[in-house]
Write an enzyme that holds these catalytic residues in place. Sequence first.
Site, PDB file in Angstrom:
ATOM      1  N   LYS A  49       0.501   5.402  -6.676  1.00  0.00           N
ATOM      2  CA  LYS A  49       0.270   4.472  -5.568  1.00  0.00           C
ATOM      3  C   LYS A  49       1.034   3.161  -5.774  1.00  0.00           C
ATOM      4  O   LYS A  49       1.224   2.397  -4.823  1.00  0.00           O
ATOM      5  CB  LYS A  49      -1.221   4.188  -5.393  1.00  0.00           C
ATOM      6  CG  LYS A  49      -1.872   3.380  -6.494  1.00  0.00           C
ATOM      7  CD  LYS A  49      -3.319   3.077  -6.141  1.00  0.00           C
ATOM      8  CE  LYS A  49      -3.997   2.242  -7.215  1.00  0.00           C
ATOM      9  NZ  LYS A  49      -5.400   1.909  -6.857  1.00  0.00           N
ATOM     10  N   ASP A  50       1.470   2.874  -7.015  1.00  0.00           N
ATOM     11  CA  ASP A  50       2.229   1.655  -7.297  1.00  0.00           C
ATOM     12  C   ASP A  50       3.730   1.843  -7.128  1.00  0.00           C
ATOM     13  O   ASP A  50       4.480   0.863  -7.136  1.00  0.00           O
ATOM     14  CB  ASP A  50       1.966   1.186  -8.727  1.00  0.00           C
ATOM     15  CG  ASP A  50       0.564   0.631  -8.921  1.00  0.00           C
ATOM     16  OD1 ASP A  50      -0.063   0.262  -7.910  1.00  0.00           O
ATOM     17  OD2 ASP A  50       0.108   0.580 -10.075  1.00  0.00           O
ATOM     18  N   ARG A  97      -5.615  -3.045   2.782  1.00  0.00           N
ATOM     19  CA  ARG A  97      -6.057  -1.745   3.305  1.00  0.00           C
ATOM     20  C   ARG A  97      -7.571  -1.634   3.182  1.00  0.00           C
ATOM     21  O   ARG A  97      -8.265  -1.277   4.153  1.00  0.00           O
ATOM     22  CB  ARG A  97      -5.387  -0.603   2.525  1.00  0.00           C
ATOM     23  CG  ARG A  97      -5.919   0.786   2.869  1.00  0.00           C
ATOM     24  CD  ARG A  97      -5.452   1.817   1.858  1.00  0.00           C
ATOM     25  NE  ARG A  97      -5.902   1.534   0.510  1.00  0.00           N
ATOM     26  CZ  ARG A  97      -7.091   1.859   0.026  1.00  0.00           C
ATOM     27  NH1 ARG A  97      -7.973   2.490   0.780  1.00  0.00           N
ATOM     28  NH2 ARG A  97      -7.420   1.567  -1.212  1.00  0.00           N
ATOM     29  N   ARG A  98      -8.099  -1.949   2.011  1.00  0.00           N
ATOM     30  CA  ARG A  98      -9.551  -1.899   1.823  1.00  0.00           C
ATOM     31  C   ARG A  98     -10.248  -2.956   2.673  1.00  0.00           C
ATOM     32  O   ARG A  98     -11.292  -2.701   3.278  1.00  0.00           O
ATOM     33  CB  ARG A  98      -9.899  -2.094   0.346  1.00  0.00           C
ATOM     34  CG  ARG A  98      -9.545  -0.892  -0.520  1.00  0.00           C
ATOM     35  CD  ARG A  98      -9.766  -1.175  -1.990  1.00  0.00           C
ATOM     36  NE  ARG A  98      -9.438  -0.019  -2.817  1.00  0.00           N
ATOM     37  CZ  ARG A  98      -8.964  -0.089  -4.041  1.00  0.00           C
ATOM     38  NH1 ARG A  98      -8.765  -1.261  -4.609  1.00  0.00           N
ATOM     39  NH2 ARG A  98      -8.690   1.010  -4.725  1.00  0.00           N
ATOM     40  N   ARG A 126      -8.383  -9.649  -7.915  1.00  0.00           N
ATOM     41  CA  ARG A 126      -7.353  -8.893  -8.619  1.00  0.00           C
ATOM     42  C   ARG A 126      -7.703  -8.791 -10.086  1.00  0.00           C
ATOM     43  O   ARG A 126      -8.617  -9.446 -10.578  1.00  0.00           O
ATOM     44  CB  ARG A 126      -5.982  -9.558  -8.454  1.00  0.00           C
ATOM     45  CG  ARG A 126      -5.325  -9.316  -7.104  1.00  0.00           C
ATOM     46  CD  ARG A 126      -3.850  -9.680  -7.141  1.00  0.00           C
ATOM     47  NE  ARG A 126      -3.157  -8.891  -8.147  1.00  0.00           N
ATOM     48  CZ  ARG A 126      -2.052  -9.305  -8.789  1.00  0.00           C
ATOM     49  NH1 ARG A 126      -1.559 -10.507  -8.555  1.00  0.00           N
ATOM     50  NH2 ARG A 126      -1.486  -8.520  -9.684  1.00  0.00           N
ATOM     51  N   ARG A 158     -12.163  -6.586 -13.204  1.00  0.00           N
ATOM     52  CA  ARG A 158     -12.817  -6.673 -11.892  1.00  0.00           C
ATOM     53  C   ARG A 158     -14.311  -6.368 -12.007  1.00  0.00           C
ATOM     54  O   ARG A 158     -15.130  -6.992 -11.330  1.00  0.00           O
ATOM     55  CB  ARG A 158     -12.148  -5.718 -10.906  1.00  0.00           C
ATOM     56  CG  ARG A 158     -10.753  -6.161 -10.511  1.00  0.00           C
ATOM     57  CD  ARG A 158     -10.212  -5.350  -9.378  1.00  0.00           C
ATOM     58  NE  ARG A 158      -8.899  -4.825  -9.674  1.00  0.00           N
ATOM     59  CZ  ARG A 158      -8.146  -4.160  -8.806  1.00  0.00           C
ATOM     60  NH1 ARG A 158      -8.597  -3.920  -7.590  1.00  0.00           N
ATOM     61  NH2 ARG A 158      -6.956  -3.706  -9.138  1.00  0.00           N
ATOM     62  N   CYS A 190       2.798  -2.649   0.925  1.00  0.00           N
ATOM     63  CA  CYS A 190       1.612  -3.372   0.481  1.00  0.00           C
ATOM     64  C   CYS A 190       1.076  -4.314   1.565  1.00  0.00           C
ATOM     65  O   CYS A 190      -0.075  -4.713   1.539  1.00  0.00           O
ATOM     66  CB  CYS A 190       1.960  -4.164  -0.774  1.00  0.00           C
ATOM     67  SG  CYS A 190       0.536  -4.782  -1.681  1.00  0.00           S
TER      68      CYS A 190
END
Length: 295
Positions: free
Chosen positions: A82-83, A130-131, A148, A154, A240
Amino acid sequence: MKTRWIVGTRGSRLALKQTELTIETLKKIYPDFDFPVKIIKTTGDTVWDTPLNLIGGKGLFVKEIEEALLREEIDIAIHSMKDLPTELGKALTVGAILKREDPRDVFISLIYENINNVEKKAKIGTSSIRRKSQILYFNRNIEVVNLRGNVDTRIRKLTEQGLDGIILAYAGVKRMGFDEYIKEVLPFEIMVPPAGQGAIGVEIRDESEALHMLKPINHENSFLEVSIERKLQAAIRGGCNTPLGINAKVMDKNIDLHVVLFKDNGDLSVKEKFEGSISYPDDLVAKALKIMPKT
């Protein structure tokens, strides 16, 4: 075939864990090979107080690693798929994708048992737009707080910042051994993950020897799923900065494709599920593109 392959990776605990998993998989096939690890600090590892979309996106986690690949300082690079930007550096390719972990997101809270029970003005932490968009679409009364950091960071900030909950990727939480914190695995009806989530990829120079070496560890269904997601993401030009969720799932000879696209404020633009055949993945992408606006 050479027997020593230098492996490049970020230095985060999750990146190192994923590198360890990849090397363990390779050693099962090549027990006599040596896979020394070279840790490379990326730009994304040096800036933690700003959302990724404001400092250049997820490509910041791979640029320096790709440069090391091109300079031949490393032979293979381990990434969270995903990165990895959909456009790779010149002469680079994805040589393998390991069997994918559950790609969904999870809800973690010390107060609520599930996200449906979250009360008005509850603070939910995430740095992903997105979230954020999908959370606001689900519940407009939630306050989304920028968060982040690595997985363990987190989870620690959940208490330090007085948050009511956070959203993380299931794969990272599981690989780090924090399963006990998960209150709910979020269904696609609430949150569709980004392209490539849950998948570990191995990037290489486009050379036949490396491709041959990695072939036995490539999981074909996972590779197909992620390839479909990345192809659609590239066609939509979604990075992103785009509140875009894409997930492809191979089911026997068929593929289910979930796609959502939001506006930054949580307004929904597209929410669809498509079905297709594994024999014609490009047709499935084309079907989805017909209803997707270019971003």
